[in-house]
Write an enzyme that holds these catalytic residues in place. Structure first.
Site, PDB file in Angstrom:
ATOM      1  N   ASP A   1      -2.737   4.750  -2.581  1.00 40.32           N
ATOM      2  CA  ASP A   1      -3.726   5.444  -1.759  1.00 40.32           C
ATOM      3  C   ASP A   1      -4.213   6.724  -2.449  1.00 40.32           C
ATOM      4  OD1 ASP A   1      -4.874   5.402   1.052  1.00 40.32           O
ATOM      5  OD2 ASP A   1      -4.003   7.414   1.054  1.00 40.32           O
TER       6      ASP A   1
ATOM      7  N   GLU B   1      -6.578   3.519  -5.766  1.00 38.85           N
ATOM      8  CA  GLU B   1      -7.772   3.746  -4.947  1.00 38.85           C
ATOM      9  C   GLU B   1      -8.488   4.983  -5.476  1.00 38.85           C
ATOM     10  OE1 GLU B   1      -9.349   4.628  -0.414  1.00 38.85           O
ATOM     11  OE2 GLU B   1      -7.591   5.642  -1.186  1.00 38.85           O
TER      12      GLU B   1
ATOM     13  N   HIS C   1     -10.993  -1.590   4.508  1.00 42.21           N
ATOM     14  CA  HIS C   1     -10.832  -1.093   5.872  1.00 42.21           C
ATOM     15  C   HIS C   1     -11.480   0.275   6.108  1.00 42.21           C
ATOM     16  CE1 HIS C   1      -7.867   0.783   3.413  1.00 42.21           C
ATOM     17  NE2 HIS C   1      -7.561   1.632   4.375  1.00 42.21           N
ATOM     18  N   ASP C   2     -12.095   0.844   5.069  1.00 40.47           N
ATOM     19  CA  ASP C   2     -12.758   2.143   5.213  1.00 40.47           C
ATOM     20  C   ASP C   2     -14.280   2.035   5.142  1.00 40.47           C
ATOM     21  OD1 ASP C   2     -10.268   3.496   5.239  1.00 40.47           O
ATOM     22  OD2 ASP C   2     -10.217   3.529   3.043  1.00 40.47           O
TER      23      ASP C   2
ATOM     24  N   ASP D   1       0.874  -1.160   0.000  1.00 40.04           N
ATOM     25  CA  ASP D   1       0.000   0.000   0.000  1.00 40.04           C
ATOM     26  C   ASP D   1       0.915   1.213   0.000  1.00 40.04           C
ATOM     27  OD1 ASP D   1      -2.092   1.844   0.619  1.00 40.04           O
ATOM     28  OD2 ASP D   1      -3.164   0.244   1.658  1.00 40.04           O
TER      29      ASP D   1
HETATM   30  C1  NOJ Z   1      -7.508   6.054   2.046  1.00 39.56           C
HETATM   31  C2  NOJ Z   1      -7.213   4.965   3.018  1.00 39.56           C
HETATM   32  O1  NOJ Z   1      -7.798   3.771   2.565  1.00 39.56           O
HETATM   33  C3  NOJ Z   1      -7.745   5.412   4.354  1.00 39.56           C
HETATM   34  O2  NOJ Z   1      -7.729   4.387   5.299  1.00 39.56           O
HETATM   35  C4  NOJ Z   1      -6.927   6.587   4.797  1.00 39.56           C
HETATM   36  O3  NOJ Z   1      -7.428   7.079   6.016  1.00 39.56           O
HETATM   37  C5  NOJ Z   1      -6.952   7.695   3.751  1.00 39.56           C
HETATM   38  N1  NOJ Z   1      -6.753   7.201   2.424  1.00 39.56           N
HETATM   39  C6  NOJ Z   1      -5.872   8.690   4.009  1.00 39.56           C
HETATM   40  O4  NOJ Z   1      -4.632   8.108   3.691  1.00 39.56           O
END
Ligand code: NOJ
Ligand code: MG
Length: 531
Positions: A201, A264, A325-326, A99
């Site tokens: 990311d 992402e 995870h979000d 990542d």
């Molecule tokens: C996306 C990530 O998946 C998330 O977990 C993170 O908080 C934000 N980007 C900031 O890096």
């Protein structure tokens, strides 16, 4: 069929390293823990592991605030542990995807420490510094994704710096060529260690508007949404110049052969597909999160799949995601019965599937008491916390589900004595067995990875609750029929040939044969072959 890349036929499995397996009793998962569980991943049948960040970090955003792009945080282990993980993964034919977090660093990164030291510092322009507006306030109306303004005033030098996320996560200035060079060197550092690719990311954030124009007000904003949605993110991200950066990154990866670049990107389909880049020189896989935001109904999902398939540029390779995870876990969003339909959909649609750790055992959201909350977003904006989907993996019917011998950093589900890998792996009816059978079916039937996709038209009385499609390659055809409803359904299959069930998410149905009509149980999904 031309030769396909591993990231097209394979399945990706996301590990959130804090929560996968602890090896030293500190209650936080680590690299040695992941290595210990590689046999499990090979047994499960995935092809690649994507590991969320483990770089040195103050952990303000649990590793998405990087203080050194070329190291390992002691809480996760050492570089030697990492090299061992890669070696062991490759021995098992598992690829390793890192990542990478290039949009912002931590405030603790030496680059930012220098940058904020003075206006004249050579690294001043590595970050985004601006004069206050005439009233002394921030330079424009941009908001932080985690609540509050996106600009923080720095007293000693009298300017604001921009951060799309926490004030601890200053955005780098990707218009500065020196930043690009430094970041590409960091990519090479890991590629040389054998890494097979990167998930990048917030890749659509890298370039901001050159004039930093105000974002327009979002007229459709609803108060239950996070504050960031009060404005349309038109100027703060998704700028055309970002595609040049992505093409550069991709060519750095290609210096090392067939390595994958996953981006992402949270954007509507028509914007998302532009990230394949002109002449497909952009992201190999712009993450397709549409299943996360679409209503869980057969007709909505069918419309989504058709829209996405139609929007893909020629030669672009699709991909599908149920969670990460979000996002609230899939089982928490649609319930345990439909989570099994989701597994079938994910692993039989055309395109690379990405699984989120724990979804294969049906992990549900874990209720987090206020004193247990860890996610900074949830602390800033109650209701938006991501802790419920980040709880530890459950391995055994042992204290703390075998995750740690210490105190887990987030609580474990209350049903962990029955919902764990050991308890489910030999149970023919478990969701874990279903996931494993689906991946083995993909290996046995190339049509599931490389065959074409076509929707099967069903009568209007069933199409609202049943989604059916076929995958075809050369002389093999498989049909997938998914009941999104909780009623038994009689399906008239067009073209009266015989069929046999290769796989069902219900027990005792595999091998059942018939002709013409097929009866689906409530919440049942089947993969059928022609006979
Ligand atoms: C996306 C990530 O998946 C998330 O977990 C993170 O908080 C934000 N980007 C900031 O890096
Ligand atoms: Mg540990």
């Amino acid at each position: 069929m031309s030769q396909m890349a591993w990231w097209q036929t394979g399945t990706v499995y996301q590990v959130y390293p804090r929560s996968f397996q602890d090896s030293d009793g500190d209650g936080v998962g680590d690299l040695r823990g992941i290595t210990r569980r590689l046999d499990y991943l090979a047994w499960l049948g995935v092809d690649a592991v994507w590991i969320s960040p483990f770089y040195p970090s103050p952990m303000a955003d649990f590793g998405y605030d990087v203080a050194d792009y070329c190291g390992v945080d002691p809480i996760f282990g050492t570089l030697d542990d990492f090299d061992e993980l890669v070696r062991q993964a490759h021995q098992r034919n598992l690829k390793v995807i890192l990542d990478f977090v290039p949009n912002h660093s931590s405030v603790a990164h030496p680059w930012f420490v220098e940058s904020r030291a003075s206006r004249e510092n050579a690294r001043r322009d590595w970050y985004i510094w601006r004069e206050p507006a005439s009233d002394g306030g921030p330079p424009n109306n941009w908001l932080s994704n985690f609540g509050g303004p996106a600009w923080t005033f720095d007293e000693p030098t009298g300017q604001y710096y921009y951060h799309a996320f926490l004030p601890d996560q200053p955005d780098l200035n990707w218009r500065n060529p020196a930043v690009r060079t430094a970041m590409y060197d960091a990519l090479r550092f890991w590629l040389a260690r054998g890494v097979d690719g990167f998930r990048i990311d917030v890749i659509w954030h890298l370039i901001k508007d050159d004039r930093l124009r105000d974002n327009p007000v979002n007229e459709a904003y609803e108060p239950h949404q996070a504050a960031i949605n009060r404005f349309e993110q038109v100027y703060s991200c998704d700028r055309p110049e970002v595609l040049d950066v992505i093409a550069e990154m991709r060519s750095v990866l290609r210096e090392y052969g067939e390595r994958v670049l996953i981006g992402e990107i949270y954007l509507p389909i028509e914007r998302l597909v532009t990230y394949y880049g002109p002449d497909l020189r952009g992201a190999d896989l712009p993450f397709n999160f549409q299943l996360i935001s679409t209503d869980w109904r057969a007709d909505s999902v069918r419309a989504l799949v058709e829209e996405y398939e139609a929007a893909l540029p020629d030669g672009a390779w699709p991909n599908w995601v149920l969670g990460n995870h979000d996002q609230p876990r899939i089982a928490a969003r649609i319930g345990p019965a439909q989570a099994r339909i989701a597994a079938m959909l994910l692993l039989t649609l055309r395109g690379t599937p990405t699984l989120y750790y724990g979804d294969e055992i049906g992990l549900d959201a874990v209720a987090i008491a206020p004193h247990q909350a860890r996610d900074p977003w949830g602390r800033n904006e109650p209701g938006h916390g991501r802790d419920p989907e980040r709880t530890p993996m459950q391995w055994e019917t042992a204290p703390n589900a075998g995750f740690t011998s210490g105190m887990p950093w987030l609580p474990i589900t209350t049903d962990h004595k029955v919902r764990n890998v050991d308890a489910l792996r030999d149970d023919a009816a478990s969701i874990l067995t279903l996931y494993r059978r689906l991946m083995s079916l993909r290996r046995d039937h190339a049509v599931l990875s490389s065959g074409s996709y076509r929707t099967i038209t069903l009568s209007s009385s069933v199409s609202e609750e049943v989604f059916a499609y076929e995958r075809v390659q050369a002389d093999e055809r498989l049909r997938i029929i998914l009941n999104f409803g909780s009623r038994e359904r009689q399906i008239e299959l067009p073209g009266g040939r015989g069929w046999s069930i290769l796989l069902s998410n219900q027990t005792g149905r595999t091998g059942v044969k018939g002709e013409g009509a097929l009866t689906l149980d409530p919440d049942e999904g089947v993969v059928i072959a022609d006979r």
